[in-house]
Structures are given as C-alpha cells and as structure tokens.
Design an enzyme around this catalytic site. Structure first.
Site, mmCIF file in Angstrom:
data_model
loop_
_atom_site.group_PDB
_atom_site.id
_atom_site.type_symbol
_atom_site.label_atom_id
_atom_site.label_comp_id
_atom_site.label_asym_id
_atom_site.label_seq_id
_atom_site.Cartn_x
_atom_site.Cartn_y
_atom_site.Cartn_z
ATOM 1 N N HIS A 174 36.525 46.742 42.356
ATOM 2 C CA HIS A 174 35.846 45.552 42.857
ATOM 3 C C HIS A 174 36.509 44.272 42.370
ATOM 4 O O HIS A 174 37.391 44.290 41.492
ATOM 5 C CB HIS A 174 34.364 45.568 42.459
ATOM 6 C CG HIS A 174 34.102 45.505 40.972
ATOM 7 N ND1 HIS A 174 34.209 44.346 40.243
ATOM 8 C CD2 HIS A 174 33.706 46.462 40.104
ATOM 9 C CE1 HIS A 174 33.897 44.575 38.978
ATOM 10 N NE2 HIS A 174 33.596 45.860 38.861
ATOM 11 N N CYS A 190 34.005 50.397 35.584
ATOM 12 C CA CYS A 190 34.569 49.968 36.868
ATOM 13 C C CYS A 190 35.961 49.386 36.680
ATOM 14 O O CYS A 190 36.329 48.932 35.591
ATOM 15 C CB CYS A 190 33.655 48.936 37.524
ATOM 16 S SG CYS A 190 32.141 49.638 38.211
#
Length: 214
Positions: A174, A190
């Site tokens: 992301h 992440c």
C-alpha cells in the site's frame, strides 16, 4: 536550493534524476543526511555517475522526498527463477521487484515490517482498492488503543492512495502518508511504497498476480 543530477549511462540517451538539496564532496560522493539528521557522504548506486550538468535530453525524475537514489523507481537487471509478472518483495534489501522480461525488473523502494513483525511466504493479490478505507486489526488496536475502529480512505489514511491485498492475510502492499519511511523497518507487517510508486504498481498488476515475500 540547489539541484543536482545523477545520470544512468546504460540507458539510451541520459536518464537523469534530481537530487534536490543534496550537495557533492570531492571524489563524486553525494553529501546528504541520514535518518538521524547526521551529515554523511555516500557513493552513487552502482551504474550511476554524478554530474552538475544539465540533462542532455531534459528527461528528469523528481525526488520530492529526498530519497536516496537507490529507492527511486527504476528498471534494473534482475535474473531469477520467477516468471514475468511476479512481484518479489525482498524485505532485507528493502526493495520490491516486478519481474519483467529479458532479465530485468521494475524496482521500487519499500518500507518493511519492524522487528518482531517480519514474515515471508508466497501468495496472490486477491483485491485492489483505490484510496482504501482502513480497519485496524484487533491485535493492533490492543497494542495501540488510540487507533480508530475504522478510518475512511483519503489523504490522511495510512494506507495511502492504493492498496493491493495479499492472499487471505491481513497484509497489503500500500501507499503511505510517511514517504520518508521508505527504506526503513517501520510497519506491523504491511509493505509500504510511496503513493506515486503504489499507483504505478497498481496499474501494472492484476488480481491473481503472484507475490513472493522473502
């Protein structure tokens, strides 16, 4: 503020990126600052040379966050067993590779999991979202009670401009509201890219794309 240039001689013409606010020492070293604010002198990445001249073909890549050139998006030599289109996340090197043809890959600088949150594995991209909303996992909210139960997508959302969801895990590729964190161990698992880079990667991959995290 002075602007300096790094030239990629291996490409046709001169591929040039701007190092805004950087300076030069004798011997072709780049004068910059590390994450602690200390002044350091570094060599350009392999295959690059430094010049104060004007780019011959006026082709420039902006570096608004002051990243080291190695973390800027670029095509590199990459010989591996992975097939074209595979996304390879090298957490030790802090690079994400999108495998191209002819022994090349598009390389992106990334921020990775901090100590204690590292992981690896092979999965597929199962969803894509533009300006995604964020629901912090219960485990994260237990560690950080100040987090909201849900945050709608937007410029202040930690997931940034795009998100690629990895398998059935809680992890994503992301964007970020903290572009200066690229190249560091910062997340709870992440993989983050600058908003500009995740937008670029988003257009190049599809649901079902293989993702290998090493």
């Amino acid at each position: 503020m002075r602007k300096f240039l790094v030239v990629f001689p291996a490409l046709v013409g001169a591929f040039v990126l701007s190092l805004v606010g950087a300076g030069f020492a004798d011997g072709g070293l780049i004068k910059t600052k590390n994450s602690f604010g200390q002044t350091i002198y570094v060599l350009p990445p392999e295959g690059m040379s430094v010049t104060k001249g004007t780019p011959k073909h006026k082709l420039e890549v902006k570096n608004p966050y002051g990243q080291h050139p190695e973390f800027l998006r670029q095509v590199v030599a990459y010989n591996s067993e992975y097939s074209k289109g595979t996304v390879v996340v090298d957490t030790n090197a802090r690079f994400l590779y999108l495998v191209l043809s002819n022994g090349r890959a598009m390389r992106y600088g990334i921020g990775v999991a901090r100590s204690g949150f590292e992981w690896s594995g092979t999965h597929k991209i199962t969803a894509k979202r533009e300006w995604p909303g964020w629901t912090p996992p219960a485990e994260m909210r237990a560690r950080e009670p100040h987090l909201p139960a849900y945050m709608p997508g937007g410029i202040n959302n930690p997931l940034g401009a795009r998100a690629l969801y990895i398998g059935s895990t809680l992890y994503r590729l992301h964007g970020t509201t903290q572009p200066r964190s690229i190249g560091k161990k910062v997340s709870s698992g992440c993989i983050r890219l600058t908003n500009e880079d995740i937008k670029d990667l988003y257009t190049r991959v599809s649901i079902g794309t293989r993702v290998v995290v090493i």
